[in-house]
Design a protein around this motif. Structure first.
Motif, PDB file in Angstrom:
ATOM      1  N   GLN A 270      -0.098   7.051   6.530  1.00 25.72           N
ATOM      2  CA  GLN A 270       0.739   5.877   6.772  1.00 25.72           C
ATOM      3  C   GLN A 270       0.509   5.354   8.187  1.00 25.72           C
ATOM      4  O   GLN A 270       0.319   4.149   8.396  1.00 25.72           O
ATOM      5  CB  GLN A 270       2.207   6.253   6.568  1.00 25.72           C
ATOM      6  CG  GLN A 270       3.174   5.093   6.677  1.00 25.72           C
ATOM      7  CD  GLN A 270       4.610   5.552   6.473  1.00 25.72           C
ATOM      8  OE1 GLN A 270       4.995   6.658   6.869  1.00 25.72           O
ATOM      9  NE2 GLN A 270       5.412   4.707   5.836  1.00 25.72           N
ATOM     10  N   ARG A 271       0.501   6.250   9.163  1.00 27.49           N
ATOM     11  CA  ARG A 271       0.286   5.834  10.550  1.00 27.49           C
ATOM     12  C   ARG A 271      -1.107   5.232  10.740  1.00 27.49           C
ATOM     13  O   ARG A 271      -1.279   4.251  11.480  1.00 27.49           O
ATOM     14  CB  ARG A 271       0.478   7.020  11.491  1.00 27.49           C
ATOM     15  CG  ARG A 271       1.917   7.528  11.578  1.00 27.49           C
ATOM     16  CD  ARG A 271       2.076   8.521  12.703  1.00 27.49           C
ATOM     17  NE  ARG A 271       1.269   9.717  12.498  1.00 27.49           N
ATOM     18  CZ  ARG A 271       1.694  10.802  11.861  1.00 27.49           C
ATOM     19  NH1 ARG A 271       2.923  10.832  11.344  1.00 27.49           N
ATOM     20  NH2 ARG A 271       0.919  11.852  11.724  1.00 27.49           N
TER      21      ARG A 271
ATOM     22  N   VAL B  75       0.962   5.484   0.255  1.00 25.33           N
ATOM     23  CA  VAL B  75       0.189   6.649   0.691  1.00 25.33           C
ATOM     24  C   VAL B  75       1.007   7.912   0.464  1.00 25.33           C
ATOM     25  O   VAL B  75       2.213   7.854   0.209  1.00 25.33           O
ATOM     26  CB  VAL B  75      -0.226   6.533   2.170  1.00 25.33           C
ATOM     27  CG1 VAL B  75      -1.192   5.377   2.384  1.00 25.33           C
ATOM     28  CG2 VAL B  75       1.004   6.362   3.065  1.00 25.33           C
TER      29      VAL B  75
ATOM     30  N   TRP C 129      -3.787  14.624   8.460  1.00 21.55           N
ATOM     31  CA  TRP C 129      -3.161  13.878   7.353  1.00 21.55           C
ATOM     32  C   TRP C 129      -3.200  14.634   6.040  1.00 21.55           C
ATOM     33  O   TRP C 129      -2.491  14.275   5.100  1.00 21.55           O
ATOM     34  CB  TRP C 129      -3.872  12.538   7.160  1.00 21.55           C
ATOM     35  CG  TRP C 129      -5.309  12.666   6.742  1.00 21.55           C
ATOM     36  CD1 TRP C 129      -6.400  12.658   7.554  1.00 21.55           C
ATOM     37  CD2 TRP C 129      -5.816  12.855   5.418  1.00 21.55           C
ATOM     38  NE1 TRP C 129      -7.553  12.822   6.826  1.00 21.55           N
ATOM     39  CE2 TRP C 129      -7.221  12.942   5.510  1.00 21.55           C
ATOM     40  CE3 TRP C 129      -5.219  12.933   4.158  1.00 21.55           C
ATOM     41  CZ2 TRP C 129      -8.037  13.129   4.397  1.00 21.55           C
ATOM     42  CZ3 TRP C 129      -6.030  13.124   3.051  1.00 21.55           C
ATOM     43  CH2 TRP C 129      -7.418  13.218   3.181  1.00 21.55           C
TER      44      TRP C 129
ATOM     45  N   PRO D 162       2.431  11.147   5.939  1.00 19.78           N
ATOM     46  CA  PRO D 162       2.783  10.333   7.112  1.00 19.78           C
ATOM     47  C   PRO D 162       1.576   9.955   7.955  1.00 19.78           C
ATOM     48  O   PRO D 162       1.526   8.839   8.499  1.00 19.78           O
ATOM     49  CB  PRO D 162       3.741  11.243   7.887  1.00 19.78           C
ATOM     50  CG  PRO D 162       4.333  12.147   6.859  1.00 19.78           C
ATOM     51  CD  PRO D 162       3.218  12.391   5.884  1.00 19.78           C
TER      52      PRO D 162
ATOM     53  N   GLU E  17      -1.154   1.698   9.309  1.00 15.99           N
ATOM     54  CA  GLU E  17      -0.338   0.795  10.108  1.00 15.99           C
ATOM     55  C   GLU E  17      -1.007   0.466  11.436  1.00 15.99           C
ATOM     56  O   GLU E  17      -0.842  -0.636  11.964  1.00 15.99           O
ATOM     57  CB  GLU E  17       1.050   1.399  10.310  1.00 15.99           C
ATOM     58  CG  GLU E  17       1.868   1.410   9.019  1.00 15.99           C
ATOM     59  CD  GLU E  17       3.233   2.049   9.160  1.00 15.99           C
ATOM     60  OE1 GLU E  17       3.460   2.721  10.196  1.00 15.99           O
ATOM     61  OE2 GLU E  17       4.056   1.886   8.242  1.00 15.99           O
TER      62      GLU E  17
ATOM     63  N   ALA F  92       2.259   0.480   5.200  1.00 16.40           N
ATOM     64  CA  ALA F  92       2.186   1.302   3.996  1.00 16.40           C
ATOM     65  C   ALA F  92       3.513   2.001   3.760  1.00 16.40           C
ATOM     66  O   ALA F  92       4.272   2.286   4.697  1.00 16.40           O
ATOM     67  CB  ALA F  92       1.065   2.333   4.132  1.00 16.40           C
ATOM     68  N   VAL F  93       3.782   2.281   2.506  1.00 18.20           N
ATOM     69  CA  VAL F  93       4.990   2.987   2.095  1.00 18.20           C
ATOM     70  C   VAL F  93       4.611   4.419   1.734  1.00 18.20           C
ATOM     71  O   VAL F  93       3.601   4.659   1.064  1.00 18.20           O
ATOM     72  CB  VAL F  93       5.649   2.291   0.886  1.00 18.20           C
ATOM     73  CG1 VAL F  93       6.863   3.070   0.397  1.00 18.20           C
ATOM     74  CG2 VAL F  93       6.037   0.866   1.249  1.00 18.20           C
ATOM     75  N   LEU F  94       5.403   5.368   2.180  1.00 19.36           N
ATOM     76  CA  LEU F  94       5.138   6.781   1.913  1.00 19.36           C
ATOM     77  C   LEU F  94       5.875   7.241   0.660  1.00 19.36           C
ATOM     78  O   LEU F  94       7.102   7.203   0.602  1.00 19.36           O
ATOM     79  CB  LEU F  94       5.581   7.622   3.107  1.00 19.36           C
ATOM     80  CG  LEU F  94       5.521   9.147   2.926  1.00 19.36           C
ATOM     81  CD1 LEU F  94       4.083   9.600   2.707  1.00 19.36           C
ATOM     82  CD2 LEU F  94       6.131   9.862   4.129  1.00 19.36           C
TER      83      LEU F  94
ATOM     84  N   ARG G  98       0.864  -1.172   0.000  1.00 15.56           N
ATOM     85  CA  ARG G  98       0.000   0.000   0.000  1.00 15.56           C
ATOM     86  C   ARG G  98       0.905   1.228   0.000  1.00 15.56           C
ATOM     87  O   ARG G  98       1.890   1.273   0.758  1.00 15.56           O
ATOM     88  CB  ARG G  98      -0.919   0.013   1.235  1.00 15.56           C
ATOM     89  CG  ARG G  98      -2.010  -1.058   1.189  1.00 15.56           C
ATOM     90  CD  ARG G  98      -2.357  -1.550   2.562  1.00 15.56           C
ATOM     91  NE  ARG G  98      -1.245  -2.271   3.164  1.00 15.56           N
ATOM     92  CZ  ARG G  98      -0.988  -3.577   2.960  1.00 15.56           C
ATOM     93  NH1 ARG G  98      -1.792  -4.282   2.176  1.00 15.56           N
ATOM     94  NH2 ARG G  98       0.054  -4.167   3.529  1.00 15.56           N
TER      95      ARG G  98
END
Length: 443
Positions: free
Chosen positions: A220-221, A214, A341, A217, A224, A230-232, A212
């Motif tokens: 992402q949080r 996004v 976000w 950050p 998770e 997830a990868v930013l 995934r």
């Protein structure tokens, strides 16, 4: 691997030129810059005549690399029926985040209810069956090793889900905005069962993805925390878009906002601050894009109609020229729950323009962090009239003295450039295909 030495990746996106607006830029730029990192894109998208685009920008077609195959399919579009119900053209019936849509008539309310409860995950889900029908032929034609889908519309991820489950392709789900947590989600009159189904779809689809991706950050949080790593890869700007553009002199100190401005983005504190700066006679505000009626009403209420210019949606390059012409760029983060976000894609183009930014939003949010990291500007709370007025005055006085204050230094903005971000996606593609090798999806 192809004879050219490149590996092939399928990019699935609803928004692609001639669609306009911010949603187009991310995958358009990936298509442009991935080849430099060893990946040859194939784009799967919708036919323009069947699409429901909030805006069109045909000039963007010139940016599509000629050697990138673009496969366009039919789609069933409920917005056409919606427009007939309202007695409008389809372009008038399509909105972004409900900007400009009062939804007061029974027809508007009925249409919103139907969209919220009968079209899950979203009103563009009518594209999915046509795209799925095209997949086998497309996979036979190109040696595709991975798929990347982007949303919203999050129905696009259903295509990646099928490609992953049916053909064994590694698949990355790219989320430019949250799914059930998108800022206008609570504005949808969804029944309890519709919310449950949508949440179930979100969990099932995102859990199935190989990765995934996004854009902030906080997103992402949030994923998770739900057990979904997830990868930013943030949004960005393309330095090439600014080539050939130069700032034009102006007798006015322009504060420019680019993008749709819905009620949640109405910068009430800015309008109040402007009233206190009557001696800043050359200060003007320019809004470019769809502006909600409530914003017009607020401007009129404060007696600022002669100091605020409103322009309609414009081609991307024209917008960039206006950014360069400005002394200050305005960023407003939606005043909604969970807005920490939100980092609107326009912020990155503000970085590329090199103009200082006046931000209004959560001072501890992700957008504020980008401003601090890049030294591009400052973020102020929604009700900080005094702080906003002081910031405007400081920049206005520097401009009037012939020493305008700078925005983000190029060396700090570089990590948000599109070529750099395409390299980040390419590295992730290498990782996912090593973990899930797929030489050919269709034998």
């Amino acid at each position: 691997m192809s004879r050219s030495g490149k590996r092939w990746v399928l990019l699935v996106t609803y928004y692609f030129p001639p669609a306009g607006g911010a949603a187009v830029q991310r995958f358009l730029k990936f298509a442009r810059y991935l080849p430099a990192h060893g990946w040859q894109p194939v784009v799967l998208t919708v036919r323009p005549e069947d699409a429901a685009y909030p805006a069109r920008d045909p000039e963007l077609l010139e940016e599509v690399p000629p050697d990138v195959p673009v496969i366009r399919t039919r789609a069933w579009d409920p917005y056409a029926a919606y427009a007939r119900l309202l007695g409008q053209r389809k372009e008038e019936a399509v909105s972004v985040g409900f900007a400009g849509r009062p939804h007061r008539s029974w027809k508007e309310r009925l249409a919103r209810w139907i969209r919220a409860n009968l079209f899950l995950t979203d009103a563009r889900v009518g594209w999915v069956p046509f795209a799925l029908r095209t997949l086998p032929r497309l996979l036979q034609q190109y040696p595709i090793e991975a798929v990347v889908t982007t949303g919203p519309p999050h129905s696009t991820h259903l295509i990646g889900y099928r490609a992953h489950r049916r053909y064994g392709l590694p698949w990355m789900a790219d989320l430019r905005d949250p799914w059930t947590g998108i800022d206008y989600y609570e504005m949808l009159p969804m029944t309890r069962w519709a919310r449950r189904i949508d949440a179930w779809l979100e969990r099932r689809v995102l859990q199935a993805a190989s990765h995934r991706v996004v854009v902030t950050p906080a997103m992402q949080r949030a994923l998770e925390a739900r057990g979904l790593p997830a990868v930013l890869i943030p949004n960005g700007f393309d330095p090439a878009d600014f080539e050939g553009l130069q700032p034009r002199p102006s007798e006015h100190f322009w504060v420019t906002y680019a993008g749709s401005m819905n009620p949640a983005r109405n910068p009430e504190a800015l309008w109040q601050a402007l009233r206190s700066l009557n001696d800043a006679t050359q200060l003007r505000v320019r809004l470019i894009g769809t502006v909600d009626a409530s914003v017009h009403q607020t401007i009129a209420h404060h007696g600022l109609a002669d100091r605020v210019e409103v322009l309609p949606f414009l081609p991307h390059r024209q917008v960039l020229q206006y950014l360069l012409d400005s002394a200050l760029l305005l960023l407003v983060v939606n005043r909604v729950a969970g807005n920490a976000w939100i980092v609107t894609s326009k912020l990155y183009e503000y970085l590329g323009a090199g103009r200082p930014v006046l931000g209004i939003g959560p001072v501890a949010g992700d957008a504020a962090a980008v401003l601090r990291e890049t030294k591009a500007g400052e973020m102020f709370d929604y009700d900080d009239v005094e702080g906003i007025a002081a910031y405007l005055r400081r920049h206005y006085e520097a401009w009037a003295a012939g020493r305008p204050l700078p925005g983000a230094p190029p060396e700090l903005a570089r990590r948000y450039s599109r070529p750099y971000l395409a390299g980040e996606l390419a590295r992730l593609l290498e990782e996912v295909t090593r973990a899930e090798p797929c030489v050919s999806a269709v034998s």
